[in-house]
Design a protein around this motif. Structure first.
Motif, PDB file in Angstrom:
ATOM      1  N   MET A   1      -9.137   7.945  -3.366  1.00 27.84           N
ATOM      2  CA  MET A   1      -8.156   8.659  -4.193  1.00 27.84           C
ATOM      3  C   MET A   1      -7.058   9.100  -3.077  1.00 27.84           C
ATOM      4  SD  MET A   1     -10.537  10.951  -6.578  1.00 27.84           S
ATOM      5  CE  MET A   1      -9.269  11.756  -7.325  1.00 27.84           C
ATOM      6  N   GLY A   2      -7.235   8.722  -2.197  1.00 26.50           N
ATOM      7  CA  GLY A   2      -5.849   9.136  -1.208  1.00 26.50           C
ATOM      8  C   GLY A   2      -5.846  10.578  -0.587  1.00 26.50           C
ATOM      9  N   GLY A   3      -5.263  10.977   0.272  1.00 23.78           N
ATOM     10  CA  GLY A   3      -5.197  12.242   0.537  1.00 23.78           C
ATOM     11  C   GLY A   3      -4.214  13.106   0.082  1.00 23.78           C
ATOM     12  N   SER A   4      -2.881  12.385  -0.171  1.00 18.60           N
ATOM     13  CA  SER A   4      -1.815  13.104  -0.646  1.00 18.60           C
ATOM     14  C   SER A   4      -1.062  12.032  -1.648  1.00 18.60           C
ATOM     15  CB  SER A   4      -0.832  13.604   0.279  1.00 18.60           C
ATOM     16  OG  SER A   4      -0.479  12.663   1.150  1.00 18.60           O
ATOM     17  N   PHE A   5       0.051  12.464  -2.255  1.00 27.96           N
ATOM     18  CA  PHE A   5       0.983  11.642  -3.134  1.00 27.96           C
ATOM     19  C   PHE A   5       1.276  10.414  -2.514  1.00 27.96           C
ATOM     20  CE2 PHE A   5       5.032  10.353  -3.980  1.00 27.96           C
ATOM     21  CZ  PHE A   5       4.949   9.702  -5.091  1.00 27.96           C
ATOM     22  N   ILE A   6       1.934  10.277  -1.368  1.00 25.39           N
ATOM     23  CA  ILE A   6       2.223   9.020  -0.674  1.00 25.39           C
ATOM     24  C   ILE A   6       1.144   8.229  -0.032  1.00 25.39           C
ATOM     25  CG2 ILE A   6       2.561  10.060   1.567  1.00 25.39           C
ATOM     26  CD1 ILE A   6       5.135   7.725  -0.384  1.00 25.39           C
ATOM     27  N   THR A   7      -0.076   8.809  -0.111  1.00 24.38           N
ATOM     28  CA  THR A   7      -1.124   7.861   0.655  1.00 24.38           C
ATOM     29  C   THR A   7      -2.028   7.518  -0.593  1.00 24.38           C
ATOM     30  OG1 THR A   7      -2.262   9.776   1.118  1.00 24.38           O
ATOM     31  CG2 THR A   7      -1.143   8.806   2.842  1.00 24.38           C
ATOM     32  N   HIS A   8      -1.732   7.945  -1.591  1.00 21.56           N
ATOM     33  CA  HIS A   8      -2.624   7.454  -3.069  1.00 21.56           C
ATOM     34  C   HIS A   8      -2.296   5.932  -2.982  1.00 21.56           C
ATOM     35  CE1 HIS A   8      -4.456   7.104  -6.954  1.00 21.56           C
ATOM     36  NE2 HIS A   8      -4.707   8.392  -6.979  1.00 21.56           N
ATOM     37  N   PRO A   9      -3.796   5.123  -3.249  1.00 27.24           N
ATOM     38  CA  PRO A   9      -3.825   4.048  -3.292  1.00 27.24           C
ATOM     39  C   PRO A   9      -2.793   3.356  -4.268  1.00 27.24           C
ATOM     40  CG  PRO A   9      -5.937   4.502  -2.958  1.00 27.24           C
ATOM     41  CD  PRO A   9      -5.074   5.789  -3.341  1.00 27.24           C
ATOM     42  N   GLU A  10      -2.679   3.763  -5.509  1.00 30.85           N
ATOM     43  CA  GLU A  10      -1.836   3.321  -6.573  1.00 30.85           C
ATOM     44  C   GLU A  10      -0.658   3.384  -6.366  1.00 30.85           C
ATOM     45  OE1 GLU A  10      -3.325   4.257 -10.609  1.00 30.85           O
ATOM     46  OE2 GLU A  10      -5.343   4.710  -9.801  1.00 30.85           O
ATOM     47  N   VAL A  11       0.022   4.544  -5.741  1.00 31.91           N
ATOM     48  CA  VAL A  11       1.102   4.980  -5.447  1.00 31.91           C
ATOM     49  C   VAL A  11       1.932   3.986  -4.459  1.00 31.91           C
ATOM     50  CG1 VAL A  11       3.000   6.681  -4.539  1.00 31.91           C
ATOM     51  CG2 VAL A  11       1.266   7.382  -5.989  1.00 31.91           C
ATOM     52  N   ILE A  12       1.207   3.972  -3.294  1.00 31.24           N
ATOM     53  CA  ILE A  12       1.621   3.120  -2.289  1.00 31.24           C
ATOM     54  C   ILE A  12       1.463   1.771  -2.664  1.00 31.24           C
ATOM     55  CG2 ILE A  12      -0.568   2.742  -1.079  1.00 31.24           C
ATOM     56  CD1 ILE A  12       2.932   3.801   0.382  1.00 31.24           C
ATOM     57  N   GLN A  13       0.604   1.066  -3.513  1.00 36.71           N
ATOM     58  CA  GLN A  13       0.642  -0.236  -4.050  1.00 36.71           C
ATOM     59  C   GLN A  13       1.821  -0.305  -4.863  1.00 36.71           C
ATOM     60  OE1 GLN A  13      -2.161  -2.416  -3.216  1.00 36.71           O
ATOM     61  NE2 GLN A  13      -0.430  -3.719  -3.679  1.00 36.71           N
ATOM     62  N   GLY A  14       1.941   0.434  -5.801  1.00 38.46           N
ATOM     63  CA  GLY A  14       3.261   0.350  -6.594  1.00 38.46           C
ATOM     64  C   GLY A  14       4.524   0.152  -5.825  1.00 38.46           C
ATOM     65  N   ILE A  15       4.753   1.182  -4.752  1.00 38.61           N
ATOM     66  CA  ILE A  15       5.859   1.095  -4.089  1.00 38.61           C
ATOM     67  C   ILE A  15       5.982  -0.078  -3.046  1.00 38.61           C
ATOM     68  CG2 ILE A  15       7.109   2.306  -1.887  1.00 38.61           C
ATOM     69  CD1 ILE A  15       5.983   4.990  -3.100  1.00 38.61           C
ATOM     70  N   SER A  16       4.944  -0.409  -2.505  1.00 40.04           N
ATOM     71  CA  SER A  16       4.912  -1.678  -1.934  1.00 40.04           C
ATOM     72  C   SER A  16       5.287  -3.079  -2.599  1.00 40.04           C
ATOM     73  CB  SER A  16       3.397  -1.925  -1.070  1.00 40.04           C
ATOM     74  OG  SER A  16       3.249  -0.767  -0.522  1.00 40.04           O
TER      75      SER A  16
END
Length: 273
Positions: A1-16
């Motif tokens: 689930m990540g530790g914060s917004f920017i390290t959340h797997p779904e967030v960073i996967q989408g940005i990447s």
């Protein structure tokens, strides 16, 4: 689930995916047990401003200056072999090679006893009552589609600041990728949208991580203090959700680079590697 917004797997996967940057999820194991996880872009923690600059992607998107918290065992002590900025002070006892360059983020004071004063809350609730008495409405950001939200945000941002929002070209694609993480409300008068804030929220194992990126306001309605109303309403909404899950709220206004933020927030140090 990540530790914060920017390290959340779904967030960073989408940005990447949007920026076409390969992302790797690195793990630290002790006695065959995963004790730390790090999303990476090469030698950088994924999502870091330094990485975007190095990779020639700077300015293509705007997710603010998000606090970096990594999912780590509380007792771990490591040297982090990746570069990053805005690493949370929560990691100070865990990551040995943190450097303090004097930077700070602003985290909202919130609605608990040590947070906003009674006078502060009274004044802002009065603003909301006056706004509603004039026909003002609150509508969820999720009441409109990602495309509609993008158009609305870009229009109100330019009306407020007089120039285009950072990352405007890819904004609609970014909002599509991160739509499920958007939170907060849009202010309307007579069905006309007059103010919005771009706010993202994720739930982690330990807390709710919220990032307020930026906002847009129609200056014609500035007498209602719409920016102030939105900040108060959005923080209150996030606080209620965090409290319902018995988790602390970390609601970030980004870098401590403007005096107005200190009305809403406490400054907290951030580190880099």
């Amino acid at each position: 689930m990540g530790g914060s917004f920017i390290t959340h797997p779904e967030v960073i996967q989408g940005i990447s995916e949007l920026l076409e940057i390969p992302v790797m999820f690195q793990g630290r194991y002790e006695d065959d047990k995963l004790v730390a996880a790090v999303p990476t872009w090469g030698n950088y923690i994924a999502g870091s401003k330094g990485a975007l600059k190095k990779l020639g992607k700077r300015g293509l998107i705007d997710v603010g200056n998000p606090e970096v918290i990594l999912p780590m065992s509380p007792n771990i002590r490591i040297v982090l072999p990746y570069k990053s900025d805005f690493i949370s002070y929560e990691h100070q006892p865990q990551i040995i090679n943190l450097k303090n360059k004097g930077k700070a983020l602003c985290l909202a004071k919130g609605f608990h006893a040590e947070g906003f004063s009674k006078k502060f809350k009274y004044n802002h609730r009065r603003e909301i009552r006056l706004f509603q008495d004039e026909g003002g409405e609150f509508r969820s950001v999720n009441s409109v589609s990602a495309d509609q939200l993008c158009e609305l945000y870009l229009d109100l941002f330019e009306k407020r600041w007089g120039f285009s929002a950072k990352g405007a070209t890819l904004m609609h694609k970014l909002l599509e990728k991160l739509y499920n993480f958007l939170t907060g409300t849009i202010l309307y008068i007579a069905d006309e949208p007059i103010a919005i804030q771009l706010v993202y929220q994720v739930e982690t194992m330990k807390h709710f991580s919220v990032e307020y990126v930026n906002g847009g306001v129609n200056p014609s309605y500035k007498n209602y203090s719409p920016g102030s109303i939105l900040s108060f309403s959005n923080i209150q909404q996030a606080q209620a959700l965090a409290d319902s899950k018995s988790k602390p709220l970390r609601y970030s206004f980004g870098l401590a680079d403007n005096d107005y933020k200190l009305r809403w927030c406490n400054k907290v140090p951030v580190f880099l590697t």
